[in-house]
Design an enzyme around this catalytic site. Structure first.
Site, short mmCIF file in Angstrom:
data_model
loop_
_atom_site.label_atom_id
_atom_site.label_comp_id
_atom_site.label_asym_id
_atom_site.label_seq_id
_atom_site.Cartn_x
_atom_site.Cartn_y
_atom_site.Cartn_z
N GLY A 215 0.80 -1.22 0.00
CA GLY A 215 0.00 0.00 0.00
C GLY A 215 0.83 1.26 0.00
O GLY A 215 1.62 1.47 0.90
N SER A 216 0.66 2.12 -0.99
CA SER A 216 1.56 3.25 -1.12
C SER A 216 1.10 4.21 -2.21
O SER A 216 -0.05 4.17 -2.63
CB SER A 216 2.97 2.73 -1.42
OG SER A 216 2.90 1.67 -2.36
N ARG A 217 2.04 5.06 -2.69
CA ARG A 217 1.69 6.07 -3.67
C ARG A 217 2.90 6.41 -4.53
O ARG A 217 4.04 6.29 -4.09
CB ARG A 217 1.20 7.32 -2.93
CG ARG A 217 0.98 8.55 -3.78
CD ARG A 217 0.44 9.66 -2.91
NE ARG A 217 0.97 10.96 -3.25
CZ ARG A 217 0.81 12.05 -2.51
NH1 ARG A 217 0.15 11.97 -1.37
NH2 ARG A 217 1.33 13.20 -2.88
#
Length: 250
Positions: free
Chosen positions: A208-210
């Site tokens: 989970g990240s960007r």
């Protein structure tokens, strides 16, 4: 024969296949399976082992590494990540990507450019890809916090890694891998001086990240807020092309 249409692996027919599991994730999946089997057959704790066995399938799925068909026009900037476009705005590039690098290499200017932020949930593919072909000029890792990656200030406070790629014509594109609430490790596959192709795998972020992409000056986004994009395939922008686009959620 010459002129025949081939798929992305050079074959005559396109067909569906199970995506590969990236080596970075195999050790986690195997460890989860071994632990689950131990709980079930050694300790007789099926109430722990069976859920863990199901969870191991999720681990393998998280690290899936599907093949992608990359657009071949040299002026296209493709998405470096799978996910949801959550922010589009004018901002100054990260300080680490500006000015000289101390070895004579020139980076971006401090003038604001369009930034596109792509949020990756735990259900998205987390292999990141190069948005353009060129030479890796900078890879800068910065430790930080683990705030919700969907927040705007995550680009300045979270653990992150900046990457600057320079095309053969001198145009530079920067993008940033940002860790999120669950993510705890940014894994690079490249280093300064490497030559990369558009859509080539350059790293991953666990759980989970960007990813933020900084477009060159005079280039506008071709994607919209709320649009889902695919790493290595979705066109984010065309270098030198401007013009607003509009869309409606349906």
């Amino acid at each position: 024969m010459a002129g025949d249409l081939l798929d992305n692996r050079g074959r005559g027919d396109a067909e569906w296949g199970w995506p590969a599991i990236h080596p970075e994730g195999r050790k986690f999946g195997v460890a989860a399976v071994v632990a689950a089997l131990a709980f079930i057959f050694l300790f007789g704790w099926g109430f722990i082992g069976w859920p863990l066995l199901v969870a191991s399938l999720g681990v393998f799925a998280f690290f899936r590494d599907p093949e992608r068909v990359v657009p071949q026009s040299q002026d296209l900037i493709v998405s470096p990540a799978d996910g949801l476009v959550t922010l589009i705005g004018e901002v100054a590039p990260p300080p680490e990507m500006q000015g000289t690098d101390g070895f004579g290499g020139q980076g971006l200017s401090s003038a604001p450019v369009t930034r596109i932020s792509i949020f990756m949930s735990v259900f998205d593919v987390h292999i990141n890809r190069s948005p353009v072909a060129g030479t890796v000029r900078r890879v800068v890792y910065i430790p930080g916090r683990f705030m919700n990656a969907d927040l705007d200030k995550a680009s300045e406070e979270n653990e992150r890694q900046h990457i600057l790629i320079e095309r053969n014509d001198g145009i530079q594109i920067a993008f940033t891998q940002i860790a999120g609430l669950v993510a705890r490790r940014i894994v690079p596959f490249i280093k300064p001086g490497d030559t990369v192709a558009a859509g080539q795998r350059v790293g991953l972020i666990r759980f989970g990240s960007r990813v933020d992409v900084y477009l060159p000056a005079g280039t506008d986004s071709k994607v919209l807020l709320g649009q889902r994009v695919i790493a290595g395939e979705t066109v984010l922008a065309e270098i030198g092309k401007q013009g607003l686009i509009e869309g409606v959620n349906q």
